[in-house]
Design a protein around this motif. Structure first.
Motif, PDB file in Angstrom:
ATOM      1  N   VAL A 189     -27.877  26.512 -40.207  1.00  0.00           N
ATOM      2  CA  VAL A 189     -28.052  27.571 -39.336  1.00  0.00           C
ATOM      3  C   VAL A 189     -27.821  27.042 -38.018  1.00  0.00           C
ATOM      4  O   VAL A 189     -27.162  27.376 -37.188  1.00  0.00           O
ATOM      5  CB  VAL A 189     -29.240  28.329 -39.422  1.00  0.00           C
ATOM      6  CG1 VAL A 189     -29.446  29.456 -38.196  1.00  0.00           C
ATOM      7  CG2 VAL A 189     -29.279  29.261 -40.721  1.00  0.00           C
ATOM      8  N   ASN A 190     -28.620  25.965 -37.616  1.00  0.00           N
ATOM      9  CA  ASN A 190     -28.522  25.269 -36.241  1.00  0.00           C
ATOM     10  C   ASN A 190     -26.957  24.573 -36.177  1.00  0.00           C
ATOM     11  O   ASN A 190     -26.425  24.731 -35.180  1.00  0.00           O
ATOM     12  CB  ASN A 190     -29.230  24.157 -36.411  1.00  0.00           C
ATOM     13  CG  ASN A 190     -30.142  23.779 -35.071  1.00  0.00           C
ATOM     14  OD1 ASN A 190     -30.096  24.905 -34.303  1.00  0.00           O
ATOM     15  ND2 ASN A 190     -30.419  22.532 -34.869  1.00  0.00           N
ATOM     16  N   TRP A 191     -26.407  24.135 -37.085  1.00  0.00           N
ATOM     17  CA  TRP A 191     -25.079  23.436 -37.112  1.00  0.00           C
ATOM     18  C   TRP A 191     -24.082  24.806 -36.804  1.00  0.00           C
ATOM     19  O   TRP A 191     -23.139  24.611 -36.224  1.00  0.00           O
ATOM     20  CB  TRP A 191     -24.631  22.812 -38.504  1.00  0.00           C
ATOM     21  CG  TRP A 191     -25.485  21.201 -38.489  1.00  0.00           C
ATOM     22  CD1 TRP A 191     -26.101  20.791 -37.532  1.00  0.00           C
ATOM     23  CD2 TRP A 191     -25.731  20.624 -39.622  1.00  0.00           C
ATOM     24  NE1 TRP A 191     -26.703  19.587 -38.023  1.00  0.00           N
ATOM     25  CE2 TRP A 191     -26.587  19.598 -39.218  1.00  0.00           C
ATOM     26  CE3 TRP A 191     -25.334  20.977 -40.986  1.00  0.00           C
ATOM     27  CZ2 TRP A 191     -27.036  18.559 -39.989  1.00  0.00           C
ATOM     28  CZ3 TRP A 191     -25.819  19.852 -42.071  1.00  0.00           C
ATOM     29  CH2 TRP A 191     -26.658  18.644 -41.516  1.00  0.00           C
ATOM     30  N   HIS A 192     -24.304  25.839 -37.808  1.00  0.00           N
ATOM     31  CA  HIS A 192     -23.497  27.091 -37.476  1.00  0.00           C
ATOM     32  C   HIS A 192     -23.383  27.459 -36.007  1.00  0.00           C
ATOM     33  O   HIS A 192     -22.371  27.702 -35.500  1.00  0.00           O
ATOM     34  CB  HIS A 192     -23.810  27.990 -38.408  1.00  0.00           C
ATOM     35  CG  HIS A 192     -22.849  29.413 -38.227  1.00  0.00           C
ATOM     36  ND1 HIS A 192     -21.673  29.267 -38.924  1.00  0.00           N
ATOM     37  CD2 HIS A 192     -23.047  30.301 -37.349  1.00  0.00           C
ATOM     38  CE1 HIS A 192     -21.170  30.705 -38.622  1.00  0.00           C
ATOM     39  NE2 HIS A 192     -22.125  31.159 -37.759  1.00  0.00           N
ATOM     40  N   VAL A 193     -24.566  27.785 -35.532  1.00  0.00           N
ATOM     41  CA  VAL A 193     -24.886  28.535 -34.005  1.00  0.00           C
ATOM     42  C   VAL A 193     -24.248  27.387 -33.031  1.00  0.00           C
ATOM     43  O   VAL A 193     -23.702  27.789 -32.078  1.00  0.00           O
ATOM     44  CB  VAL A 193     -26.178  28.843 -33.735  1.00  0.00           C
ATOM     45  CG1 VAL A 193     -26.681  29.878 -34.931  1.00  0.00           C
ATOM     46  CG2 VAL A 193     -27.155  27.518 -33.532  1.00  0.00           C
ATOM     47  N   GLU A 194     -24.299  26.176 -33.567  1.00  0.00           N
ATOM     48  CA  GLU A 194     -23.870  25.156 -32.387  1.00  0.00           C
ATOM     49  C   GLU A 194     -22.192  24.624 -32.645  1.00  0.00           C
ATOM     50  O   GLU A 194     -21.477  23.956 -32.001  1.00  0.00           O
ATOM     51  CB  GLU A 194     -24.513  23.777 -32.385  1.00  0.00           C
ATOM     52  CG  GLU A 194     -26.044  23.987 -31.913  1.00  0.00           C
ATOM     53  CD  GLU A 194     -26.744  22.910 -31.949  1.00  0.00           C
ATOM     54  OE1 GLU A 194     -26.370  21.616 -32.401  1.00  0.00           O
ATOM     55  OE2 GLU A 194     -28.058  22.660 -31.390  1.00  0.00           O
ATOM     56  N   ASP A 195     -21.607  25.528 -33.457  1.00  0.00           N
ATOM     57  CA  ASP A 195     -20.098  25.358 -33.709  1.00  0.00           C
ATOM     58  C   ASP A 195     -19.592  24.273 -34.225  1.00  0.00           C
ATOM     59  O   ASP A 195     -19.030  23.413 -33.752  1.00  0.00           O
ATOM     60  CB  ASP A 195     -19.174  25.577 -32.552  1.00  0.00           C
ATOM     61  CG  ASP A 195     -19.525  27.006 -31.767  1.00  0.00           C
ATOM     62  OD1 ASP A 195     -19.446  28.047 -32.710  1.00  0.00           O
ATOM     63  OD2 ASP A 195     -19.952  27.292 -30.831  1.00  0.00           O
TER      64      ASP A 195
END
Length: 297
Positions: A278-284
């Motif tokens: 989730v963290n990697w997704h929201v940080e593009d």
């Protein structure tokens, strides 16, 4: 408890920071063209990651973070100008503002460990996103969620009411969130729902995919006598547990561990793997290519 002020300060510091994601056929001059474009527009590159599948005819991927004065006012013009470069190199690309926090809807059933991990990361400021709502087919988690000021929606699901329940879910999330996180939500998502969020529904599956797809993977693993169990965070597609994998991890087990032991050990893996994804997704940091991902972690 609310997110720490450090998150607010972080967003203020990044008011003029943007993220660029690019994928295109590999050929000489891509990095030079992108760097030259940003330089000519007065941008300062602060981070750059790249990967090529094959220098001879493969695909090239790049993620760049850059600072640009008055970004908010200039972003649309920047995108219009970059389209010319993108056309020359046949790029698939995006430019997003780092200061814009993505809005998440978290779906959960009865198990709380994955939800609690996300809430803890959010409260500590480590998850740079807004949790817009939590939706559940049970009412068990309301007491965990509502005291944090997060709306909680209880939408029961049965075989007879599944279509109506999903319609209600879509009414709540469509246009209101950027991504959906299935934090051990034990319902199959329909193709119609998936169409609204392509590569924006993140699921945590409690096995090291592609092993033990479907229900009761820990029981499947125990019956197979595995020596390693794992968890997989992936984007949801119409193929059950078959979408592009974002993150995985494993832990050793032994013949002494029964199914309940595997579940207990697995919960720790699940919560860590989901939080990373989730963290990697929201940080593009994730680029999807076919049924794979390139993750600039």
């Amino acid at each position: 408890m609310v997110p720490k002020m450090t998150s607010q300060n972080k967003r203020s510091d990044r008011a003029n920071r943007a993220r660029m994601l690019v994928s295109c056929p590999d050929r000489p001059g891509i990095v030079a063209a992108v760097s030259r474009f940003l330089c000519e527009h007065g941008a300062n590159i602060v981070q750059s990651d790249q990967y090529t599948m094959d220098p001879e005819g493969g695909l090239f991927f790049i993620r760049i973070e850059f600072d640009l004065e008055n970004l908010n006012e200039r972003r649309e013009g920047l995108k219009a100008d970059f389209a010319k470069v993108a056309d020359e190199f046949q790029m698939t690309w995006s430019i997003t503002r780092a200061s814009r926090r993505k809005r998440l809807a978290i779906f959960v059933s009865k198990e709380d460990h994955a939800l609690l991990e996300l809430l803890w990361h959010w409260q500590s400021g480590d998850l740079d996103a807004d949790i817009a709502m939590v939706i559940s087919n049970h009412d068990d988690m309301r007491g965990l969620v509502e005291p944090l000021g997060i709306p909680y929606y209880h939408i029961p699901v049965t075989a007879e009411t599944k279509a109506e329940a999903e319609k209600r879910q879509l009414e709540l999330v469509d246009g209101q969130v950027d991504a959906v996180v299935l934090a051990r939500y034990m319902q199959i998502i329909s193709p119609k729902f998936i169409e609204h969020f392509p590569n924006r529904i993140i699921n945590i599956h409690h096995s090291f995919l592609p092993a033990f797809v479907g229900g009761k993977p820990y029981a499947q693993a125990y019956n197979r006598g595995v020596k390693i169990i794992g968890a997989t965070a992936h984007y949801v597609t119409e193929e059950l547990d078959g979408g592009p994998i974002i993150e995985q991890d494993v832990q050793r087990v032994s013949h002494r561990d029964n199914v309940e032991d595997l579940k207990r050990i697995g919960r720790h893996i699940e919560r860590t793997v989901l939080a990373r994804a989730v963290n990697w997704h929201v940080e593009d940091r994730v680029i999807v290519h076919g049924n794979k991902t390139v993750v600039f972690s």
